[in-house]
Design an enzyme around this catalytic site. Structure first.
Site, PDB file in Angstrom:
ATOM      1  N   ARG A 122     -34.723 119.841 108.964  1.00 34.20           N
ATOM      2  CA  ARG A 122     -34.564 118.425 108.642  1.00 34.20           C
ATOM      3  C   ARG A 122     -34.931 117.589 109.860  1.00 34.20           C
ATOM      4  NH1 ARG A 122     -34.728 119.445 104.130  1.00 34.20           N
ATOM      5  NH2 ARG A 122     -33.385 118.828 102.402  1.00 34.20           N
ATOM      6  N   GLU A 136     -38.499 109.645 105.851  1.00 34.99           N
ATOM      7  CA  GLU A 136     -39.562 110.216 105.016  1.00 34.99           C
ATOM      8  C   GLU A 136     -39.908 109.276 103.880  1.00 34.99           C
ATOM      9  OE1 GLU A 136     -38.831 114.279 103.933  1.00 34.99           O
ATOM     10  OE2 GLU A 136     -38.675 114.891 106.017  1.00 34.99           O
ATOM     11  N   HIS A 180     -43.212 117.627 104.402  1.00 32.47           N
ATOM     12  CA  HIS A 180     -41.998 118.195 103.798  1.00 32.47           C
ATOM     13  C   HIS A 180     -42.376 119.081 102.601  1.00 32.47           C
ATOM     14  CE1 HIS A 180     -37.403 117.578 103.252  1.00 32.47           C
ATOM     15  NE2 HIS A 180     -37.769 118.800 102.871  1.00 32.47           N
TER      16      HIS A 180
HETATM   17  C1  DGY Z   1     -34.715 121.837 100.743  1.00 37.45           C
HETATM   18  O1  DGY Z   1     -34.482 122.645  99.850  1.00 37.45           O
HETATM   19  O2  DGY Z   1     -33.815 121.223 101.317  1.00 37.45           O
HETATM   20  C2  DGY Z   1     -36.139 121.593 101.073  1.00 37.45           C
HETATM   21  O3  DGY Z   1     -36.273 120.995 102.301  1.00 37.45           O
HETATM   22  C3  DGY Z   1     -36.785 120.755 100.009  1.00 37.45           C
HETATM   23  O4  DGY Z   1     -36.191 119.502 100.007  1.00 37.45           O
END
Ligand code: DGY
Length: 325
Positions: free
Chosen positions: A232, A261, A280
């Site tokens: 993240r 994002e 992402h």
């Molecule tokens: C998650 O599963 O958190 C991936 O980053 C897709 O959002």
């Protein structure tokens, strides 16, 4: 029939299941503030990058479940959901292999300059600048994996398979579990940063992991090291990473996730030296997307049926008043 709101349309196979079991509203918009009237009618919501804050939860008394097509749950106010007895379903494990493979892809793309060399090749630049490259082979190199959940473990297995040494940090995993895999156990991640050739973060974004890696930490890394973030944005401080790359403090980075994002087109991180970025998309494979959607729909319908679904971000919700009743 129960009403389920979706922030986006899902694959036909899972939509068919939803249509059979509920009245469905598709918002085509990740921001429920833009359609609060519909949200207030919903018994459940299925979120694809949907952002659900305190105000939304407090103003939607019918809401019984929030189900994320993702493992990450940082876009949902989980504490408020828990207070209201709302399980926040997540797709635990569903995209672990996909994200791990993407992580390896970014490591290779950065180390072997795949994007730069693609651009050179298509522009007819075939200069063999012998001795001027710093690319290294991964065999016998050390990868430090920060966070050994489903994704981190998959990265470890794949990297072990190609001959890398695995250095692992995870405060929730015992030394025995790490060592039984022939990985090296670290009690703190700062020590990993100092010795690893590649560092990859695989922790959720929570207050304790925010800014886990800032300039102060990057400065302790090897000058030749590569840093990967497929977890993240915000776990690695984005501006610090951009500065570190531009100043040559580390050799390169692969980034799939951003503090905002989508990031602004002029965000510093997108234009840093020796970076390979993806939008992402680490979890986007046919298999993982289907797994996530199926899990998310099943979780939503199970909770709406009054049953506990185990794959939630807030298992303590089941101890609260709403579920005791
Ligand atoms: C998650 O599963 O958190 C991936 O980053 C897709 O959002």
């Amino acid at each position: 029939m129960k009403k389920i709101l979706l922030t986006s349309l899902l694959h036909k196979d899972v939509m068919d299941i939803l249509y059979e079991n509920a009245e469905v509203y598709i918002a085509n918009d990740p921001n429920p503030h833009n359609y609060m009237d519909k949200m207030k009618e919903a018994d459940g919501a299925i979120l694809l990058l949907g952002k659900v804050d305190k105000e939304i939860i407090e103003n939607c008394p019918k809401l019984k479940v929030l189900s994320n097509v993702s493992v990450g749950y940082d876009l949902v106010d989980v504490d408020t959901a828990t207070k209201h007895g709302i399980p926040v379903c997540i797709s635990i494990g569903a995209n672990a292999r996909a994200v791990a493979e993407h992580t390896l892809g970014l490591i290779l793309a950065v180390d072997r300059q795949i994007v730069t060399w693609h651009n050179e090749a298509v522009n007819g630049i075939f200069e063999y600048k012998t001795g001027t490259y710093n690319n290294f082979e991964l065999l016998n190199k050390k990868i430090g994996i920060i966070g050994l959940g489903n994704i981190g473990k998959n990265v470890a297995k794949i990297c072990k398979g190609i001959g890398m040494e695995i250095l692992g940090y995870d405060p929730y995993i015992s030394r025995e579990e790490v060592e039984k895999n022939d990985w090296v156990y670290y009690e703190n991640y700062e020590d990993i940063l100092k010795v690893a050739d590649v560092v990859s973060v695989h922790v959720p974004l929570v207050p304790e992991t925010t800014d886990m890696i800032t300039m102060k930490h990057i400065k302790t890394m090897k000058k030749s090291a590569i840093l990967i973030n497929c977890a993240r944005g915000g776990i690695v401080n984005e501006n610090d990473l951009a500065d570190a790359l531009n100043e040559g403090i580390i050799a390169g980075a692969g980034v799939d996730v951003y503090e905002n994002e989508p990031p602004n087109a002029d965000a510093k991180i997108l234009h840093a030296k020796n970076i390979v970025c993806s939008p992402h998309s680490a979890s986007i494979t046919k298999e993982a997307v289907m797994n996530m959607m199926q899990m998310c729909v099943k979780g939503c319908l199970t909770v709406l049926n009054g049953e506990k679904w185990p794959y939630v971000a807030n298992p303590e919700v089941y101890e609260g008043e709403v579920w005791k009743k």
